[in-house]
Write an enzyme that holds these catalytic residues in place. Structure first.
Site, PDB file in Angstrom:
ATOM      1  N   HIS A   1       5.524  -4.990   8.808  1.00  0.00           N
ATOM      2  CA  HIS A   1       5.495  -6.373   9.275  1.00  0.00           C
ATOM      3  C   HIS A   1       5.676  -7.345   8.106  1.00  0.00           C
ATOM      4  O   HIS A   1       4.711  -7.950   7.629  1.00  0.00           O
ATOM      5  CB  HIS A   1       4.185  -6.655  10.016  1.00  0.00           C
ATOM      6  CG  HIS A   1       4.148  -6.034  11.379  1.00  0.00           C
ATOM      7  ND1 HIS A   1       2.972  -5.725  12.031  1.00  0.00           N
ATOM      8  CD2 HIS A   1       5.150  -5.670  12.223  1.00  0.00           C
ATOM      9  CE1 HIS A   1       3.264  -5.195  13.217  1.00  0.00           C
ATOM     10  NE2 HIS A   1       4.576  -5.155  13.349  1.00  0.00           N
TER      11      HIS A   1
ATOM     12  N   SER B   1       1.752  -9.726  10.623  1.00  0.00           N
ATOM     13  CA  SER B   1       1.071  -8.714   9.813  1.00  0.00           C
ATOM     14  C   SER B   1      -0.431  -8.851  10.004  1.00  0.00           C
ATOM     15  O   SER B   1      -1.046  -9.798   9.523  1.00  0.00           O
ATOM     16  CB  SER B   1       1.434  -8.884   8.326  1.00  0.00           C
ATOM     17  OG  SER B   1       0.523  -8.183   7.511  1.00  0.00           O
ATOM     18  N   SER B   2      -1.025  -7.890  10.710  1.00  0.00           N
ATOM     19  CA  SER B   2      -2.449  -7.962  11.028  1.00  0.00           C
ATOM     20  C   SER B   2      -3.305  -8.060   9.770  1.00  0.00           C
ATOM     21  O   SER B   2      -4.203  -8.891   9.670  1.00  0.00           O
ATOM     22  CB  SER B   2      -2.850  -6.721  11.843  1.00  0.00           C
ATOM     23  OG  SER B   2      -4.225  -6.721  12.091  1.00  0.00           O
ATOM     24  N   ASN B   3      -3.014  -7.223   8.779  1.00  0.00           N
ATOM     25  CA  ASN B   3      -3.880  -7.221   7.592  1.00  0.00           C
ATOM     26  C   ASN B   3      -3.733  -8.512   6.786  1.00  0.00           C
ATOM     27  O   ASN B   3      -4.683  -8.969   6.147  1.00  0.00           O
ATOM     28  CB  ASN B   3      -3.639  -5.972   6.732  1.00  0.00           C
ATOM     29  CG  ASN B   3      -2.383  -6.046   5.902  1.00  0.00           C
ATOM     30  OD1 ASN B   3      -2.382  -6.559   4.784  1.00  0.00           O
ATOM     31  ND2 ASN B   3      -1.278  -5.539   6.444  1.00  0.00           N
TER      32      ASN B   3
ATOM     33  N   THR C   1      -6.092   0.497  11.830  1.00  0.00           N
ATOM     34  CA  THR C   1      -6.344   0.664  10.392  1.00  0.00           C
ATOM     35  C   THR C   1      -6.346  -0.649   9.614  1.00  0.00           C
ATOM     36  O   THR C   1      -6.788  -0.680   8.467  1.00  0.00           O
ATOM     37  CB  THR C   1      -5.283   1.582   9.752  1.00  0.00           C
ATOM     38  OG1 THR C   1      -3.991   0.969   9.890  1.00  0.00           O
ATOM     39  CG2 THR C   1      -5.270   2.960  10.388  1.00  0.00           C
TER      40      THR C   1
ATOM     41  N   CYS D   1       2.599   5.845   8.859  1.00  0.00           N
ATOM     42  CA  CYS D   1       1.665   5.961   7.736  1.00  0.00           C
ATOM     43  C   CYS D   1       0.733   7.146   7.994  1.00  0.00           C
ATOM     44  O   CYS D   1       0.168   7.259   9.090  1.00  0.00           O
ATOM     45  CB  CYS D   1       0.863   4.677   7.590  1.00  0.00           C
ATOM     46  SG  CYS D   1      -0.462   4.821   6.369  1.00  0.00           S
TER      47      CYS D   1
ATOM     48  N   GLU E   1       0.493  -0.577  16.387  1.00  0.00           N
ATOM     49  CA  GLU E   1      -0.353   0.572  16.024  1.00  0.00           C
ATOM     50  C   GLU E   1      -1.281   0.945  17.177  1.00  0.00           C
ATOM     51  O   GLU E   1      -1.464   2.129  17.479  1.00  0.00           O
ATOM     52  CB  GLU E   1      -1.162   0.248  14.762  1.00  0.00           C
ATOM     53  CG  GLU E   1      -1.947   1.451  14.261  1.00  0.00           C
ATOM     54  CD  GLU E   1      -2.910   1.108  13.143  1.00  0.00           C
ATOM     55  OE1 GLU E   1      -4.020   1.683  13.146  1.00  0.00           O
ATOM     56  OE2 GLU E   1      -2.575   0.282  12.275  1.00  0.00           O
TER      57      GLU E   1
ATOM     58  N   CYS F   1       0.862  -1.184   0.000  1.00  0.00           N
ATOM     59  CA  CYS F   1       0.000   0.000   0.000  1.00  0.00           C
ATOM     60  C   CYS F   1       0.897   1.231   0.000  1.00  0.00           C
ATOM     61  O   CYS F   1       2.126   1.126   0.116  1.00  0.00           O
ATOM     62  CB  CYS F   1      -0.887  -0.009   1.247  1.00  0.00           C
ATOM     63  SG  CYS F   1       0.073   0.062   2.786  1.00  0.00           S
TER      64      CYS F   1
END
Length: 330
Positions: A51, A232-234, A174, A106, A136, A22
């Site tokens: 991450h 990595s959360s996402n 986020t 970010c 975060e 991103c």
């Protein structure tokens, strides 16, 4: 009469778009590379810049040194804060140690930090939806610790208490699952009908777009492979979203060699995507691995166009080595 031989179904890959980097991750990684180019090694980075195991290892080879705490950075050095953001106390620690800082937070995380500060000034109780211990969440909570209560999913809602049910707002990490976040918000609104929503969506556009693409291909895929790291959360959310969308199976891998051939048993359609901190070279490795096993037909599943870019941290426009030396001399 001989029996007819069943024709195996055609093997194909559904490739999610968008996927991978991103704008915030791209900015953070380039910021480390630019800092190393401009100032030479070492450049210290507090926590993983993003991450992703491969990205961190690649930057370490170029001279970045990743540390867990500001206290590990030698006085008078340059330190960069990761894309996940840090609490104000971390900026204060860096100033005490006379460190020249580069803030690679970010901009979408910075937006949530500013919302937290604003609502705290207006004396709201802030319900931060996020995962306990995530960097975060720690950074955002640090902006207004007296006002923020962490809500880690719908099951947390029952124990949430506020001072004034008419003066409560929700914010979120986020990188969460959009659906799970809204489930938590709905539960909070049932408990606190006066709950205020943030002025704009906190879950980042890239997280949402990657989840939409996975939803679109999930129902068709016997197996979904998500390229991404376990912290990595996402990326972890993409596995959950794939299974929720009807995928037969879904797994998270850092590299192609982590794929288990047994996962392909009886599989004709494989969905492939990657988290927002994953460089495309790792996806190419997975596509090559699948191609060698007969999955050569690749179809793109397009959910959105992404054109957002962020400018590099302003600190990269001045001489930080000189600034660090000056700080050290006092």
């Amino acid at each position: 009469m001989g029996g007819m031989t069943a024709v195996p179904p055609a093997r194909r890959v559904l490739l999610a778009a968008p996927r991978g980097y991103c704008a915030g991750v791209d900015r953070a990684v380039i910021a480390v590379e630019k800092a190393l180019e401009q100032y030479g090694a070492p450049v210290y980075v507090r926590h993983e810049i993003v991450h992703n195991k491969y990205v961190v290892q690649t930057l370490e080879k170029k001279g970045a040194i990743f540390v867990e705490e500001t206290a590990e950075v030698p006085e008078g050095s340059i330190v960069m804060f990761s894309a996940h953001g840090v609490a104000p106390t971390v900026h204060a620690e860096a100033a005490e140690r006379k460190l020249a800082t580069i803030d690679a937070t970010c901009p979408l995380v910075t937006k949530v930090h500013k919302e937290a500060v604003r609502f705290a000034k207006e004396d709201y109780d802030i319900l931060l939806i996020g995962h306990e211990g995530h960097e975060e969440v720690i950074g955002t909570s640090g902006e207004a610790p007296e006002h923020i209560t962490l809500v880690d999913g719908p099951e947390d809602v029952a124990k949430v208490e506020v001072r004034d049910p008419e003066k409560v707002v929700w914010l979120s990490q986020t990188t969460l699952s959009v659906d799970e976040t809204m489930e938590t918000v709905d539960a909070l609104k049932t408990k606190f009908p006066g709950l205020v929503s943030p002025p704009s969506d906190d879950i980042c556009y890239a997280t949402q777009n990657r989840q939409i693409a996975v939803k679109q291909m999930g129902a068709e895929a016997d197996l979904v492979i998500v390229v991404g790291s376990r912290n990595s959360s996402n990326s972890v959310r993409l596995v959950e979203v794939a299974l929720g969308a009807g995928a037969g199976d879904a797994h998270l891998v850092d590299f192609a060699e982590e794929i288990d051939e047994a996962w392909l048993d009886g599989v004709s359609t494989v969905g492939v995507t990657s988290g927002a901190s994953v460089p495309e070279v790792l996806v190419e490795g997975v596509l090559e691995w699948l191609s060698q096993r007969g999955f050569e037909d690749v179809e793109i599943v397009k959910a959105a166009e992404e054109s957002i870019t962020f400018s590099l941290p302003k600190e990269l426009r001045r001489d930080l080595r000189e600034e660090a030396t000056r700080l050290l001399r006092g």
